[in-house]
Scaffold this motif. Structure first.
Motif, PDB file in Angstrom:
ATOM      1  N   LEU A   1       0.835  -1.031   0.050  1.00 49.77           N
ATOM      2  CA  LEU A   1       0.094   0.013  -0.099  1.00 49.77           C
ATOM      3  C   LEU A   1       0.837   1.191  -0.048  1.00 49.77           C
ATOM      4  O   LEU A   1       1.481   1.403   0.986  1.00 49.77           O
ATOM      5  CB  LEU A   1      -0.946   0.017   1.199  1.00 49.77           C
ATOM      6  CG  LEU A   1      -1.797  -1.095   1.393  1.00 49.77           C
ATOM      7  CD1 LEU A   1      -2.445  -1.146   2.863  1.00 49.77           C
ATOM      8  CD2 LEU A   1      -2.776  -1.606   0.448  1.00 49.77           C
ATOM      9  N   THR A   2       1.115   1.968  -1.129  1.00 53.25           N
ATOM     10  CA  THR A   2       2.081   2.834  -1.391  1.00 53.25           C
ATOM     11  C   THR A   2       1.345   4.175  -1.394  1.00 53.25           C
ATOM     12  O   THR A   2       0.324   4.527  -1.956  1.00 53.25           O
ATOM     13  CB  THR A   2       2.759   2.747  -2.587  1.00 53.25           C
ATOM     14  OG1 THR A   2       3.396   1.572  -2.630  1.00 53.25           O
ATOM     15  CG2 THR A   2       3.787   3.922  -3.028  1.00 53.25           C
ATOM     16  N   ILE A   3       1.543   5.028  -0.072  1.00 50.68           N
ATOM     17  CA  ILE A   3       0.443   6.381   0.356  1.00 50.68           C
ATOM     18  C   ILE A   3       1.193   7.394   0.393  1.00 50.68           C
ATOM     19  O   ILE A   3       2.589   7.681   0.785  1.00 50.68           O
ATOM     20  CB  ILE A   3       0.267   5.822   1.826  1.00 50.68           C
ATOM     21  CG1 ILE A   3      -0.348   4.605   1.913  1.00 50.68           C
ATOM     22  CG2 ILE A   3      -0.648   6.974   2.306  1.00 50.68           C
ATOM     23  CD1 ILE A   3      -0.818   3.974   3.159  1.00 50.68           C
ATOM     24  N   GLY A   4       0.882   8.438  -0.453  1.00 47.87           N
ATOM     25  CA  GLY A   4       1.307   9.870  -0.475  1.00 47.87           C
ATOM     26  C   GLY A   4       0.128  10.586   0.092  1.00 47.87           C
ATOM     27  O   GLY A   4      -0.586  10.980  -0.683  1.00 47.87           O
ATOM     28  N   GLY A   5       0.446  11.176   1.367  1.00 45.68           N
ATOM     29  CA  GLY A   5      -0.628  11.926   2.042  1.00 45.68           C
ATOM     30  C   GLY A   5      -0.482  11.788   3.571  1.00 45.68           C
ATOM     31  O   GLY A   5      -0.118  10.776   3.731  1.00 45.68           O
ATOM     32  N   LEU A   6      -1.200  12.688   4.171  1.00 44.72           N
ATOM     33  CA  LEU A   6      -1.604  12.343   5.529  1.00 44.72           C
ATOM     34  C   LEU A   6      -2.993  11.531   5.816  1.00 44.72           C
ATOM     35  O   LEU A   6      -3.803  12.029   5.108  1.00 44.72           O
ATOM     36  CB  LEU A   6      -1.396  13.645   6.175  1.00 44.72           C
ATOM     37  CG  LEU A   6      -0.712  14.569   6.381  1.00 44.72           C
ATOM     38  CD1 LEU A   6      -0.883  15.997   6.851  1.00 44.72           C
ATOM     39  CD2 LEU A   6       0.622  13.808   6.891  1.00 44.72           C
ATOM     40  N   ILE A   7      -2.745  10.702   6.450  1.00 47.66           N
ATOM     41  CA  ILE A   7      -3.845   9.564   6.851  1.00 47.66           C
ATOM     42  C   ILE A   7      -4.915  10.243   7.917  1.00 47.66           C
ATOM     43  O   ILE A   7      -4.251  10.434   9.158  1.00 47.66           O
ATOM     44  CB  ILE A   7      -3.469   8.398   7.174  1.00 47.66           C
ATOM     45  CG1 ILE A   7      -2.734   7.530   5.958  1.00 47.66           C
ATOM     46  CG2 ILE A   7      -4.346   7.428   7.403  1.00 47.66           C
ATOM     47  CD1 ILE A   7      -2.101   6.299   6.158  1.00 47.66           C
ATOM     48  N   GLU A   8      -6.022  10.440   7.624  1.00 47.55           N
ATOM     49  CA  GLU A   8      -6.975  11.252   8.507  1.00 47.55           C
ATOM     50  C   GLU A   8      -7.071  10.262   9.737  1.00 47.55           C
ATOM     51  O   GLU A   8      -6.967   9.015   9.658  1.00 47.55           O
ATOM     52  CB  GLU A   8      -8.275  11.305   7.933  1.00 47.55           C
ATOM     53  CG  GLU A   8      -8.416  12.241   6.847  1.00 47.55           C
ATOM     54  CD  GLU A   8      -9.500  12.232   6.194  1.00 47.55           C
ATOM     55  OE1 GLU A   8     -10.620  11.508   6.365  1.00 47.55           O
ATOM     56  OE2 GLU A   8      -9.477  13.095   5.097  1.00 47.55           O
ATOM     57  N   ARG A   9      -7.081  10.869  10.859  1.00 47.05           N
ATOM     58  CA  ARG A   9      -7.270  10.339  12.261  1.00 47.05           C
ATOM     59  C   ARG A   9      -6.108   9.690  12.718  1.00 47.05           C
ATOM     60  O   ARG A   9      -5.774   8.960  13.991  1.00 47.05           O
ATOM     61  CB  ARG A   9      -8.275   9.149  12.421  1.00 47.05           C
ATOM     62  CG  ARG A   9      -9.834   9.684  11.947  1.00 47.05           C
ATOM     63  CD  ARG A   9     -10.769   8.686  12.294  1.00 47.05           C
ATOM     64  NE  ARG A   9     -10.811   7.439  11.455  1.00 47.05           N
ATOM     65  CZ  ARG A   9     -11.130   6.961  10.135  1.00 47.05           C
ATOM     66  NH1 ARG A   9     -11.743   8.199   9.555  1.00 47.05           N
ATOM     67  NH2 ARG A   9     -11.325   6.020   9.593  1.00 47.05           N
ATOM     68  N   GLY A  10      -4.973   9.734  12.056  1.00 45.22           N
ATOM     69  CA  GLY A  10      -3.872   9.020  12.352  1.00 45.22           C
ATOM     70  C   GLY A  10      -2.849   9.980  13.351  1.00 45.22           C
ATOM     71  O   GLY A  10      -3.194  11.243  13.378  1.00 45.22           O
TER      72      GLY A  10
END
Length: 235
Positions: A179-188
């Motif tokens: 899972l390649t993620i670019g951005g801020l993950i909400e609630r994290g």
């Protein structure tokens, strides 16, 4: 017997969303985080059987011990999710000023724990001819993102490790996916911390439930090695 998923590095963002998504499919969930502080609330948010454990996923001895406990108390692991992002982990250092120690610290926090986890759980999966390994990584492992500096080489290494593992495991019944993620993950936790102040760059946000839904699709379909998520304006 219900299948078991171990979520290593669980937090209130993506880790918990992964646990909830697999919980809805009847999985027993085993949640691992550094402290027990929020474990009660995590258990309350899940409807099925849930076990919680405190362990540092970067410590080899603690990981070995917690995996043994999970297997003894919950059962053989069908799926393992590894999410190494941690607000307490190494901070990015601009590459022009980063020395070898800064780069190595990111590898020690991200890549080495992933490889040790695979070393621990993969033999059993191969023996059974089934299982899944899911890893969350950063988009800086695919595209140059200077603001992430010393973290980028480790992200790239983790991504290629998972993609190569996926190719090597074909025809074995065991799946590996990134899972390649670019951005801020909400609630994290990282989202909460970075939005408290201006860090000099803008990053969009991503809904962890959307990422967890795609993780479930990877688990079921097993036809691609990677899912990419970006809230960045340009990469």
């Amino acid at each position: 017997m219900p299948k078991v998923i171990a979520v290593l590095g669980v937090g209130p963002g993506l880790g918990l969303s992964i646990a909830r998504r697999f919980d809805r499919e009847g999985f027993t969930t085993a949640l691992v985080s550094r402290t027990e502080t929020r474990h009660a609330s995590y258990r309350e948010s899940l409807s099925g059987t849930t076990h919680t454990y405190a362990a540092d996923v970067t410590d080899p001895a603690q990981v070995e011990a917690v995996l043994a406990r999970i297997t003894a108390e919950a059962g053989e692991l069908d799926t393992v999710y590894f999410g190494p992002a941690d607000i307490a982990g190494p901070r990015p250092v601009p590459l022009p000023s980063a020395g070898a120690d800064a780069v190595r610290a990111a590898f020690d926090a991200i890549v080495s724990p992933a490889a040790r986890l695979v070393e621990a759980v993969l033999p059993g999966m191969l023996e059974r001819g089934s299982g899944s390994l899911l890893f969350a990584g950063g988009l800086s492992g695919k595209y140059p993102m200077p603001m992430l500096g010393s973290l980028a080489p480790a992200s790239a290494a983790l991504r290629m490790y998972v993609l190569t593992l996926n190719a090597a495991l074909r025809e074995t019944g065991v799946y590996a996916g990134a899972l390649t993620i670019g951005g801020l993950i909400e609630r994290g936790d990282i989202h909460r911390e970075l939005t408290k102040q201006d860090h000099g760059f803008a990053m969009g946000t991503l809904d962890p439930d959307d990422i967890a839904e795609k993780a479930w699709s990877l688990y079921v379909e097993r036809d691609v090695a990677e899912a990419e998520f970006t809230a960045m304006a340009a990469v």
